[in-house]
Design an enzyme around this catalytic site. Structure first.
Site, PDB file in Angstrom:
ATOM      1  N   SER A 165       5.008   7.524   7.173  1.00  0.00           N
ATOM      2  CA  SER A 165       4.382   8.312   6.111  1.00  0.00           C
ATOM      3  C   SER A 165       5.386   9.257   5.464  1.00  0.00           C
ATOM      4  O   SER A 165       6.313   9.747   6.120  1.00  0.00           O
ATOM      5  CB  SER A 165       3.224   9.127   6.683  1.00  0.00           C
ATOM      6  OG  SER A 165       2.711  10.033   5.720  1.00  0.00           O
TER       7      SER A 165
ATOM      8  N   LYS B  86     -13.306   6.990   2.506  1.00  0.00           N
ATOM      9  CA  LYS B  86     -12.400   8.007   3.041  1.00  0.00           C
ATOM     10  C   LYS B  86     -12.853   9.444   2.811  1.00  0.00           C
ATOM     11  O   LYS B  86     -12.196  10.390   3.254  1.00  0.00           O
ATOM     12  CB  LYS B  86     -10.996   7.803   2.452  1.00  0.00           C
ATOM     13  CG  LYS B  86     -10.308   6.550   2.972  1.00  0.00           C
ATOM     14  CD  LYS B  86      -8.992   6.284   2.269  1.00  0.00           C
ATOM     15  CE  LYS B  86      -7.958   7.363   2.521  1.00  0.00           C
ATOM     16  NZ  LYS B  86      -7.488   7.399   3.938  1.00  0.00           N
TER      17      LYS B  86
ATOM     18  N   TYR C  96      -0.450  15.142  11.810  1.00  0.00           N
ATOM     19  CA  TYR C  96      -0.374  13.744  11.355  1.00  0.00           C
ATOM     20  C   TYR C  96       1.070  13.366  11.032  1.00  0.00           C
ATOM     21  O   TYR C  96       1.583  12.354  11.499  1.00  0.00           O
ATOM     22  CB  TYR C  96      -1.269  13.555  10.129  1.00  0.00           C
ATOM     23  CG  TYR C  96      -0.975  12.294   9.366  1.00  0.00           C
ATOM     24  CD1 TYR C  96      -1.334  11.042   9.870  1.00  0.00           C
ATOM     25  CD2 TYR C  96      -0.323  12.339   8.126  1.00  0.00           C
ATOM     26  CE1 TYR C  96      -1.049   9.879   9.176  1.00  0.00           C
ATOM     27  CE2 TYR C  96      -0.043  11.185   7.426  1.00  0.00           C
ATOM     28  CZ  TYR C  96      -0.398   9.951   7.954  1.00  0.00           C
ATOM     29  OH  TYR C  96      -0.107   8.801   7.273  1.00  0.00           O
TER      30      TYR C  96
END
Length: 328
Positions: free
Chosen positions: A114, A184, A143
């Site tokens: 990411s 989402k 994350y």
């Protein structure tokens, strides 16, 4: 077989659609479908099987000789998730297990890293895969740290000359938008969030800037259309000689104001934007600029152009968000 973890999710389902269009068969989805309409993300694909994440390693063990590749997109992807133990179990432990299994069985592995690994961007956005370069990055949330930890573990193994899968690729996804993200909730792209208001001719809301270097709506992101992401993975499946850690963006930062204007233009309406304060709980971790350096993917041989923001938003809005059936 090709196993796609997170295959019913946003990026994963678009990868499945692309692989299906390319003529691949034996597609296996590993995901939780839960009680909503997430299943619709994969309803148009011809699938070999659907398995739950907790059954994945047993499935792999039973079918080791029949699996060509694992495309690992499954993760806790929320940048605001605060349960670090959950993130470790879902994002670190499973990825490490899949890497080790692919090494042992000689199976190809493509996994999702990411752009969140870059944190505030103070160390740049260079997808260099060595321990020294990676050690300079400072993710801003759990994350991003989880994705960064996996990249660093792999970099250490490469430096040690350890066994790797026959093809391995980590992809640092930037700001992805496009069809099949409807499940989402708050993590949907800004395009999906503002479309209903823009469609009704109302004013859409964007975050106000709290950085004097950026005007309201002038915060910059590398917005990449999910179809381009799926095409990159399709190319990697056809190019097994390519391994490495690569950014996956367009290489061009654009503002949220540009993105909002593109949504209004796709609808044939005049833009109207209202600015609201960025929530305090994320304000000190907010990225004001991201832009992928795409040199390494290009040097590896990927030649296809990336969709412009205006073209991508127009396709998303007109082909999907405005359609009776918005699923790819």
């Amino acid at each position: 077989m090709i196993v796609v973890t997170g295959g019913a999710g946003f990026i994963g389902s678009n990868i499945l659609a692309q692989l299906s269009e390319d003529g691949h068969t034996g597609l296996v989805v590993c995901d939780w479908l839960e009680t909503g309409d997430k299943w619709r993300n994969i309803a148009k694909c011809e699938l070999e099987d659907v398995i739950a994440p907790e059954a994945l390693m047993d499935f792999l063990a039973r079918n080791a000789g029949q699996i060509n590749a694992v495309i690992h997109m499954g993760a806790i992807s929320s940048t605001t998730e605060t349960d670090a133990d959950l993130i470790v179990r879902s994002n670190i432990r499973l990825t490490n297990d899949l890497w080790d299994w692919c090494c042992q069985t000689g199976t190809r592995l493509i996994y999702a890293s990411s752009a969140a690994t870059y944190g505030g961007g103070d160390a740049g956005f260079d997808d260099e895969m060595n321990a020294e370069a990676l050690a300079k990055l400072r993710p801003l949330n759990a994350y991003g740290w989880s994705k960064h930890m996996v990249d660093r573990r792999i970099a250490r193994r490469l430096a040690m000359g350890a066994t790797t899968p026959p093809q391995w690729v980590g992809l640092k996804f930037f700001n992805v938008y496009g069809p099949n993200e409807y499940h989402k909730g708050g993590q949907k792209s800004v395009v999906a969030h503002i479309h209903p208001s823009a469609r009704e001719g109302g004013s859409v809301r964007l975050f106000r800037s709290h950085n004097p270097d950026y005007e309201d709506g002038g915060q910059l992101r590398d917005f990449v259309y999910v179809k381009d992401c799926a095409r990159v993975i399709s190319w990697l499946m056809e190019t097994p000689s390519v391994s490495g850690l690569f950014n996956l963006g367009t290489g061009e930062a654009r503002s949220f104001k540009d993105l909002a204007h593109a949504v209004f233009a796709a609808l044939g309406k005049d833009p109207s934007i209202t600015y609201v304060d960025t929530p305090e709980q994320i304000r000190d971790k907010y990225q004001y600029f991201t832009e992928a350096r795409m040199d390494r993917l290009r040097q590896a041989g990927y030649r296809a152009p990336f969709t412009s923001l205006e073209e991508g938003v127009a396709d998303y809005v007109r082909t999907y968000l405005e359609a009776e059936d918005p699923y790819r």
